[in-house]
Design an enzyme around this catalytic site. Structure first.
Site, PDB file in Angstrom:
ATOM      1  N   THR A 198       0.892  -1.161   0.000  1.00 26.32           N
ATOM      2  CA  THR A 198       0.000   0.000   0.000  1.00 26.32           C
ATOM      3  C   THR A 198       0.917   1.194   0.000  1.00 26.32           C
ATOM      4  O   THR A 198       2.031   1.105   0.500  1.00 26.32           O
ATOM      5  CB  THR A 198      -0.829   0.038   1.304  1.00 26.32           C
ATOM      6  OG1 THR A 198      -1.733  -1.051   1.304  1.00 26.32           O
ATOM      7  CG2 THR A 198      -1.627   1.327   1.456  1.00 26.32           C
ATOM      8  N   GLY A 224      -5.189  -4.443   7.004  1.00 26.54           N
ATOM      9  CA  GLY A 224      -6.253  -3.449   7.154  1.00 26.54           C
ATOM     10  C   GLY A 224      -7.331  -3.831   8.146  1.00 26.54           C
ATOM     11  O   GLY A 224      -7.957  -2.959   8.749  1.00 26.54           O
TER      12      GLY A 224
HETATM   13  N1  ASP Z   1      -3.563  -2.093   4.156  1.00 21.21           N
HETATM   14  C1  ASP Z   1      -3.701  -2.909   3.002  1.00 21.21           C
HETATM   15  C2  ASP Z   1      -4.909  -3.779   3.131  1.00 21.21           C
HETATM   16  O1  ASP Z   1      -5.345  -4.084   4.213  1.00 21.21           O
HETATM   17  C3  ASP Z   1      -2.535  -3.780   2.669  1.00 21.21           C
HETATM   18  C4  ASP Z   1      -1.160  -3.247   2.908  1.00 21.21           C
HETATM   19  O2  ASP Z   1      -0.997  -2.161   3.407  1.00 21.21           O
HETATM   20  O3  ASP Z   1      -0.205  -3.944   2.628  1.00 21.21           O
HETATM   21  O4  ASP Z   1      -5.371  -4.240   2.140  1.00 21.21           O
END
Ligand code: ASP
Length: 324
Positions: free
Chosen positions: A166, A220
């Protein structure tokens, strides 16, 4: 002027600062920086290089929040558009709604003139097939596409797959306005339609000029349950420094029972541009920053804040038997 970003932001942080040096504001900077990441085919967690869900479709999520007005825009599960951050910005600016998902978000993107494109690179398809095979032992993807039930597989995948990714950007412009943006393809092999914290204002993204801003990467499900970004900003409102606020928000996670396995990385900035970061995983404690006075971005080593309680996290009885 300062921009901070999670590590994948290195391909756009220079351009983000440049936008503000050319007269743009913090919102312009965040959008510009993130668009470069969304265009980076080597970033497997964002935009064009993003990783597919269980069924092999790339679904993108993004949010943007303006700390000057507390206005925000969010999109979730968007297929066929490479720049969810720009769609989120248009949601913020053109609609009175805050959050669009799926077909509605895609319809709005078309209405706003965004170009439809194929968001599934050959490399992403290959990674998907390999993940299915190596992490889940599924050699024929058609097995999944025809399955009546995916829920057990989805849960197992969330414990085993390695693909996380992300990007977070937080910018503070010359006027002192702060903006945050987040963009992701979400957890690799997620259940179709699963929405990440990156789409949820308060969970993965929050900005308020009066106190500061915060954004998350990582699992998340955790930051949604703890409202981590909003909590961090609230702790600054209550008088904590940016460092104390980050650590307090990380401690909140100790109370979550179950499904905490990967942890999160939180980055935050106070209203004056001081910044900090903390993570539950040792290898994810760094973020990058660049000010208008610096020639190139620098790395900031944040705090490793492991869970202090038993996470009760391992799946005991989940197996692939649920795929029928
Ligand atoms: N936060 C993102 C999710 O939950 C994934 C990530 O940050 O790697 O999809």
């Amino acid at each position: 002027m300062i921009v901070i970003a999670s590590s994948g932001g290195d391909v756009g942080i220079r351009q983000a600062v440049q936008v503000m040096q050319d007269g743009g504001n913090a919102i312009d900077a965040v959008e510009e920086g993130i668009r470069h990441v969304e265009n980076n085919p080597d970033d497997v967690g964002v935009g064009l290089g993003g990783t597919p869900n269980l069924l092999g479709e790339v679904e993108l999520d993004a949010t943007i929040m303006d700390g000057a007005t507390l206005q925000a825009g969010a999109v979730g599960s968007v297929k066929g558009y490479a720049h969810p951050i720009s769609i989120a910005r248009k949601v913020m600016e053109e609609l009175w709604h805050v959050f669009l998902v799926g077909a509605g978000a895609e319809r709005f993107a078309a209405e706003m003139g965004f170009e439809k494109t194929t968001v599934m690179s050959d490399r992403a398809r290959e990674r998907w097939r390999t993940s299915l095979q190596v992490d889940l032992g599924i050699s024929d993807p058609a097995q999944l596409q025809q399955a009546r039930e995916l829920r057990h597989i989805g849960r197992l995948a969330s414990y085993t797959t390695k693909v996380l990714g992300t990007v977070n950007f937080i910018a503070r412009d010359e006027k002192g306005d702060i903006c945050t943006g987040v963009s992701t393809s979400g957890l690799g092999l997620k259940y179709p339609g699963r929405i990440s914290d990156s789409s949820v204002i308060g969970a993965g993204n929050y900005a308020d000029n009066r106190y500061g801003a915060a954004a998350c990467t990582g699992m998340g499900e955790i930051s949604i349950r703890a409202s981590s970004a909003r909590s961090t900003v609230l702790y600054m409102k209550m008088g904590m420094s940016v460092e104390e606020a980050c650590l307090e928000a990380m401690q909140d996670l100790d109370a979550l029972v179950g499904d905490r396995h990967r942890g999160i990385h939180l980055i935050a900035m106070d209203k004056d541009g001081n910044h900090y970061g903390a993570a539950n995983a040792l290898d994810r404690t760094k973020h990058i920053y660049l000010t208008s006075e610096m020639n190139s971005f620098a790395e900031f080593e944040g705090h490793y804040a492991p869970f202090r309680t038993d996470p009760k996290m391992e799946p005991q009885s989940d197996t692939r038997d649920g795929m029928t």
